[in-house]
Design an enzyme around this catalytic site. Structure first.
Site, PDB file in Angstrom:
ATOM      1  N   HIS A   1      50.804   7.656 -28.669  1.00  0.00           N
ATOM      2  CA  HIS A   1      50.633   8.717 -27.684  1.00  0.00           C
ATOM      3  C   HIS A   1      51.372   9.948 -28.243  1.00  0.00           C
ATOM      4  O   HIS A   1      52.376   9.796 -28.929  1.00  0.00           O
ATOM      5  CB  HIS A   1      51.312   8.208 -26.409  1.00  0.00           C
ATOM      6  CG  HIS A   1      51.063   8.995 -25.181  1.00  0.00           C
ATOM      7  ND1 HIS A   1      51.754  10.133 -24.888  1.00  0.00           N
ATOM      8  CD2 HIS A   1      50.217   8.780 -24.146  1.00  0.00           C
ATOM      9  CE1 HIS A   1      51.345  10.591 -23.715  1.00  0.00           C
ATOM     10  NE2 HIS A   1      50.415   9.788 -23.239  1.00  0.00           N
TER      11      HIS A   1
ATOM     12  N   ASP B   1      57.829   1.515 -26.864  1.00  0.00           N
ATOM     13  CA  ASP B   1      57.346   2.220 -25.678  1.00  0.00           C
ATOM     14  C   ASP B   1      56.512   1.243 -24.854  1.00  0.00           C
ATOM     15  O   ASP B   1      55.419   0.850 -25.248  1.00  0.00           O
ATOM     16  CB  ASP B   1      56.519   3.424 -26.146  1.00  0.00           C
ATOM     17  CG  ASP B   1      55.640   4.003 -25.046  1.00  0.00           C
ATOM     18  OD1 ASP B   1      55.751   3.568 -23.878  1.00  0.00           O
ATOM     19  OD2 ASP B   1      54.843   4.891 -25.370  1.00  0.00           O
TER      20      ASP B   1
ATOM     21  N   GLN C   1      52.559   1.133 -21.222  1.00  0.00           N
ATOM     22  CA  GLN C   1      51.299   0.433 -20.906  1.00  0.00           C
ATOM     23  C   GLN C   1      51.480  -1.069 -20.747  1.00  0.00           C
ATOM     24  O   GLN C   1      50.609  -1.738 -20.205  1.00  0.00           O
ATOM     25  CB  GLN C   1      50.250   0.667 -22.005  1.00  0.00           C
ATOM     26  CG  GLN C   1      49.682   2.054 -22.072  1.00  0.00           C
ATOM     27  CD  GLN C   1      48.950   2.471 -20.813  1.00  0.00           C
ATOM     28  OE1 GLN C   1      48.439   1.653 -20.057  1.00  0.00           O
ATOM     29  NE2 GLN C   1      48.916   3.757 -20.567  1.00  0.00           N
TER      30      GLN C   1
ATOM     31  N   LYS D   1      53.079   4.077 -13.676  1.00  0.00           N
ATOM     32  CA  LYS D   1      52.003   3.257 -14.226  1.00  0.00           C
ATOM     33  C   LYS D   1      52.074   1.826 -13.719  1.00  0.00           C
ATOM     34  O   LYS D   1      51.243   0.998 -14.045  1.00  0.00           O
ATOM     35  CB  LYS D   1      52.048   3.295 -15.748  1.00  0.00           C
ATOM     36  CG  LYS D   1      51.651   4.677 -16.256  1.00  0.00           C
ATOM     37  CD  LYS D   1      51.470   4.775 -17.723  1.00  0.00           C
ATOM     38  CE  LYS D   1      50.979   6.180 -18.060  1.00  0.00           C
ATOM     39  NZ  LYS D   1      51.063   6.475 -19.492  1.00  0.00           N
TER      40      LYS D   1
ATOM     41  N   CYS E   1      45.639  11.789 -25.384  1.00  0.00           N
ATOM     42  CA  CYS E   1      46.934  12.111 -25.998  1.00  0.00           C
ATOM     43  C   CYS E   1      47.159  11.301 -27.260  1.00  0.00           C
ATOM     44  O   CYS E   1      48.292  10.920 -27.570  1.00  0.00           O
ATOM     45  CB  CYS E   1      48.095  11.870 -25.045  1.00  0.00           C
ATOM     46  SG  CYS E   1      48.028  12.875 -23.577  1.00  0.00           S
TER      47      CYS E   1
HETATM   48  C1  LIG Z   1      51.641   7.301 -20.241  1.00  0.00           C
HETATM   49  C2  LIG Z   1      52.220   6.981 -21.549  1.00  0.00           C
HETATM   50  C3  LIG Z   1      53.313   7.689 -22.061  1.00  0.00           C
HETATM   51  C4  LIG Z   1      53.900   8.866 -21.324  1.00  0.00           C
HETATM   52  O1  LIG Z   1      54.459   8.469 -20.129  1.00  0.00           O
HETATM   53  P1  LIG Z   1      54.999   9.557 -19.083  1.00  0.00           P
HETATM   54  O2  LIG Z   1      55.151   8.782 -17.830  1.00  0.00           O
HETATM   55  O3  LIG Z   1      53.933  10.616 -18.993  1.00  0.00           O
HETATM   56  O4  LIG Z   1      56.263  10.093 -19.614  1.00  0.00           O
HETATM   57  C5  LIG Z   1      53.832   7.301 -23.258  1.00  0.00           C
HETATM   58  N1  LIG Z   1      53.321   6.259 -23.954  1.00  0.00           N
HETATM   59  C6  LIG Z   1      52.270   5.559 -23.510  1.00  0.00           C
HETATM   60  C7  LIG Z   1      51.760   4.403 -24.297  1.00  0.00           C
HETATM   61  C8  LIG Z   1      51.673   5.887 -22.296  1.00  0.00           C
HETATM   62  O5  LIG Z   1      50.634   5.196 -21.859  1.00  0.00           O
END
Ligand SMILES: *Cc1c(COP(=O)(O)O)cnc(C)c1O
Length: 404
Positions: A121, A198, A201, A224, A362
């Protein structure tokens, strides 16, 4: 087994119509919907005990402080972190990543290397580029393969004694690939590098065990996983969090202040300057309670069922190509049909009440790899149904007819 009828009653937004049609919400990878249990927690906070935390002696302040710290404890338990103080409240994944990137500015030297995966992302690429500019460290990319997986052999070769930090998402938001983070973590630790995963997801769709993973840093966004926007966490191993300098200066993060010198508060407050999103943190705790009441395993199993069902239906459509075809996938289908622009498909689906995401998600480097401008992405959650997938596939067929 999930009780879909009851679950859907929990989400007021699922009862509404869009463009005169019942809403089919398949943009869960961008943000999830909010159950009434979480909405009620927010209303309750502002109706009964809204107050600033950690400083007041008065009743409301103590009540708010207790609820906020209880939420931190729930999050610690849910992700199986060693200590509650290893859970830093942030505004979300982007903030969490920037906090770590900023901290490593003090730990890196020219010639050091940071490895970033090719399936990132944007919020995960830019902070590392900025960090490299500041420190003279070099950014190297772990390449991807045609099915949307990472090239683990190449990763092995990239990990050297110069590697100081590895960064990768757990699940790609654009393709749905579940990355083999155990392999990445082991590779990073073998050369003494730190690794940040990260989990934006992954956390909504599977049980995460931070202790078993032995990961150094892990990030989550509440919005999320049925929580509100503007709140999330950074998990960090205590030793790393102690090593990193504070990110922002302000109230809450200090122990003692004079004009000569300031000493910082203990973890987690060292990284929590200013008044936090108190209500958001408490509501995040309520979202975690909601998911656990359903069961993460049950959620994961049902979402896999939806993924298989949707993939099969889409594979029956001529000229439809799915991007991201690894065996281990989250319930995300990214696709294009012939040379129809994804935006045109998305617009017609919207007229028919179906919300999907179109564009580069993104993740332009992934789109460049496939040499496409973007994809249509349908991403499912546990409150979606096979009937909704049928509506979506019918709407898609109509869109294709109109556009070709
Ligand atoms: C949504 C997302 C982000 C960004 O998250 P925010 O809540 O907008 O800070 C980063 N990495 C992944 C894989 C995402 O799906």
């Amino acid at each position: 087994m999930l009780d879909l009828a009851t679950i859907r009653q929990d989400f007021p937004i699922l009862q509404r119509k869009v463009n005169g049609k019942p809403l089919v919400y398949f943009d869960n990878a961008a943000t999830s919907q909010t159950p009434k249990q979480v909405i009620e927690t927010i209303v309750d906070y502002y109706s009964r005990y809204n107050a600033n935390i950690h400083r007041g002696v008065h009743h409301l302040s103590q009540q708010a402080t207790d609820a906020y710290e209880q939420a931190r404890g729930k999050i610690q338990k849910h992700f199986n972190a060693n200590k509650a103080s290893e859970i830093i409240f942030t505004s979300g994944t982007t903030h969490s990543i920037n906090l770590v990137a900023n901290g490593f500015g003090a730990l890196l030297e020219e010639g050091d290397e940071i490895l970033v995966s090719a399936v990132e992302h944007h919020s995960n690429i830019v902070p590392w580029q900025m960090l490299c500019e500041r420190t003279g460290a070099m950014l190297k990319v772990i390449p991807m393969t045609a099915n949307g997986a990472l090239d683990y052999e190449a990763y092995d070769g990239l990990c050297t004694e110069k590697t100081k930090l590895v960064f990768c998402n757990h699940i790609s938001n654009a393709l749905g690939t579940v990355n083999q983070i155990e392999t990445l973590i082991e590779g990073a630790h073998k050369v003494g590098a730190a690794i940040l995963i990260d989990g934006a997801q992954a956390a909504p769709h599977m049980q995460i065990d931070l202790r078993a993973l032995d990961v150094d840093f892990y990030t989550v966004s509440a919005h999320k996983m049925c929580g509100p926007t503007g709140v999330g966490i950074l998990y960090g191993k205590e030793a790393w969090l102690k090593k990193l300098p504070p990110y922002q200066g302000g109230g809450e993060m200090i122990a003692e202040v004079t004009f000569e010198k300031t000493t910082y508060a203990d973890l987690p407050h060292k990284f929590e300057a200013g008044t936090p999103n108190i209500c958001g943190g408490i509501a995040f705790g309520a979202a975690i309670d909601y998911l656990n009441a359903l069961g993460m395993k049950e959620i994961a199993d049902y979402e896999q069922e939806l993924l298989v069902y949707a993939t099969r239906a889409l594979e029956g459509i001529a000229d439809l190509k799915i991007y991201g075809t690894t065996a281990q996938k989250a319930a995300v289908v990214s696709f294009n049909v012939g040379d129809i622009h994804p935006y045109d498909i998305g617009s017609i689906l919207d007229k028919l009440g179906v919300a999907v995401r179109t564009g580069h998600h993104c993740a332009q480097p992934i789109m460049n790899y496939f040499e496409i401008p973007g994809t249509v992405r349908a991403s499912f959650a546990f409150y979606n149904t096979k009937e909704e997938i049928d509506v979506f596939v019918d709407a898609l067929k109509r869109a294709i007819q109109m556009l070709s």
